[in-house]
Design an enzyme around this catalytic site. Structure first.
Site, mmCIF file in Angstrom:
data_model
loop_
_atom_site.group_PDB
_atom_site.id
_atom_site.type_symbol
_atom_site.label_atom_id
_atom_site.label_comp_id
_atom_site.label_asym_id
_atom_site.label_seq_id
_atom_site.Cartn_x
_atom_site.Cartn_y
_atom_site.Cartn_z
ATOM 1 C CG ASP A 232 50.619 8.058 100.172
ATOM 2 O OD1 ASP A 232 51.635 8.210 99.473
ATOM 3 O OD2 ASP A 232 49.451 8.224 99.738
ATOM 4 C CE1 TYR B 285 44.404 10.597 97.915
ATOM 5 C CE2 TYR B 285 45.728 10.182 99.862
ATOM 6 C CZ TYR B 285 45.406 9.896 98.553
ATOM 7 O OH TYR B 285 46.093 8.904 97.901
ATOM 8 C CG HIS C 95 46.914 12.493 93.040
ATOM 9 N ND1 HIS C 95 46.335 12.959 94.194
ATOM 10 C CD2 HIS C 95 46.533 11.204 92.953
ATOM 11 C CE1 HIS C 95 45.642 12.000 94.771
ATOM 12 N NE2 HIS C 95 45.743 10.916 94.029
#
Ligand code: A2P
Length: 307
Positions: free
Chosen positions: A48, A53, A109
Site C-alpha cells: 500500500d 507518501y 486519499h
C-alpha cells in the site's frame, strides 16, 4: 501457533485482496525499498502506497527487483488532494513513478480537493495558515473523474479513504457508474468504527485498516488487556491486533521498516470469538474512541461523530 496469513477478501469487482498488506507511510526511500523487497520475500503480496507518501519510485523498484510476477502482487496507490481536477494525469504519473502499467486499486486519499494553483505543490496554505482547500469542489465530482480509469486500464478497481458513513452516503446518492470497493481508514481497538464497518459490510465494501497499531510509537502495544490476551496465545500484542483486524473481516496494513517486525506482522493467529469480542469492546473501557491520525483539514470536516 501463528501462521503466515494467506487469507484474501473478495472485492465487489470479483478480484481478491490479500488481507494483510505492507503499510509504507513515513518510511525513507532506502527503508521503503528494503522493506518492500523483504516483505515480498517473506510472502506479502499486497503493498500500500500513495502519491502523497512520496515513495512510489523506490517501491516500484523493489517490486521489479523482487522478480515476482506483477500479476501476483496487489498494489494500491492514492490520488493526492492537489490532483482532484485531473485524476487521470495523476494516476499516469503514479504509474510512471512505480514503473507499472496498472495498479490493482486506486484510492481517493482524502474526500477533499486542495488548490492546485496554491503556494505549495503538495499542501498549499492560505494566508491565515489553514490548508488551501477548494471548498466549492465536492469530492463526488472527483469520483466522477476517477470512474473512467478502470475502463482505460490504469487501475483494476477504485476506492476511497478517510470516508465516514455520511461521506459514503453522499457518494452513493450520486448515481455512481463505479462503486468504491474499499474505504481505507484508521482502525484499531481504540478506534474500531463498528458502525462504519457494519455500513461497509452492508454495501459490500471492504474496510482497510491503516495505522492498526496506532501509528508512530505504536501506542496500542502498551495496552494491558491486549498484552494479556497476547500472553494466552504466546504471541506479541501486535500479532493479536493484526489477527483481530482479519478476524473482523478487514484488510490490515501494518507499517514497519524492521525485518523482524515485517516478518512477524505477517503471521497471525486464529482468534477465539470471545477474545475478538473483548477487543471489540476495549474502546468502552478506555473512555471512548481515540484517533491518532487527524491532519488539520479545518474548516472542512472530514471526521464527524459516526464512529
Ligand atoms: P518501525 O517501522 O520502526 O517498525 P502502524 O502500522 O500503526 O502505522 O504502526 C507503525 C508503528 O509501529 C511504526 O512506528 C513501526 O515502527 C511500529 N511497529 C510496526 N510493527 C511493530 C511490531 N510488530 N512491534 C512493535 N512496533 C511495531
Amino acid at each position: 501457533m501463528t501462521a503466515k496469513c494467506t487469507k484474501a477478501f473478495k472485492l465487489l469487482n470479483g478480484k481478491e485482496i490479500p488481507a494483510i498488506g505492507l503499510g509504507t507511510w513515513k518510511a525513507t526511500d532506502e527503508e521503503v525499498y528494503n522493506s518492500v523487497l523483504f516483505a515480498l520475500k517473506t510472502g506479502y503480496r499486497h503493498i500500500d502506497t500513495a502519491a502523497g507518501y512520496g515513495n512510489e519510485v523506490p517501491i516500484g523498484k523493489a517490486i521489479k527487483d523482487s522478480g515476482i510476477a506483477r500479476s501476483e502482487i496487489f498494489v494500491t496507490t492514492k490520488l493526492w488532494s492537489i490532483d482532484h481536477h485531473d485524476p487521470e494525469a495523476a494516476l499516469k504519473a503514479s504509474l510512471e513513478r512505480l514503473g507499472l502499467d496498472y495498479v490493482d486499486l486506486y484510492l481517493m486519499h482524502w474526500p477533499l480537493a486542495l488548490n492546485p494553483k496554491g503556494n505549495h505543490p503538495a499542501i498549499p496554505t492560505k494566508p491565515d495558515g489553514t490548508r488551501d482547500i477548494l471548498l466549492d469542489w465536492p469530492f463526488t465530482k472527483t469520483w466522477k473523474l476517477m470512474e473512467p480509469l478502470i475502463e482505460k486500464g490504469f487501475t483494476k478497481a477504485l476506492g476511497v479513504s478517510n470516508c465516514t458513513i455520511e461521506k459514503l452516503t453522499t457518494l452513493f446518492n450520486e448515481n455512481l457508474k463505479v462503486k468504491p470497493v474499499v474505504n481505507q481508514v484508521e482502525l484499531h481497538p481504540y478506534l474500531p468504527q463498528h458502525k462504519l464497518l457494519d455500513f461497509a459490510k452492508k454495501h459490500g465494501i471492504i474496510l482497510e485498516a491503516y495505522s492498526p497499531l496506532g501509528s508512530s510509537d505504536a501506542p496500542l502495544l502498551k495496552d494491558e488487556t491486549i498484552a494479556k490476551i497476547a500472553e494466552t496465545y504466546g504471541v506479541s500484542s501486535a500479532t493479536i491486533i493484526i489477527s483481530w483486524a482479519v478476524w473482523r473481516g478487514t484488510v490490515v496494513l501494518p507499517k514497519s521498516v524492521k525485518e523482524s517486525r515485517i516478518e512477524s506482522n505477517f503471521e497471525i493467529v486464529t482468534l477465539k470469538d470471545e477474545d475478538g469480542e473483548k477487543l471489540n469492546n476495549l474502546v468502552n473501557e478506555r473512555g471512548g474512541p481515540q484517533r491518532f491520525v487527524s491532519p488539520p483539514w479545518n474548516p472542512f470536516v472530514v471526521f464527524d461523530s459516526s464512529l
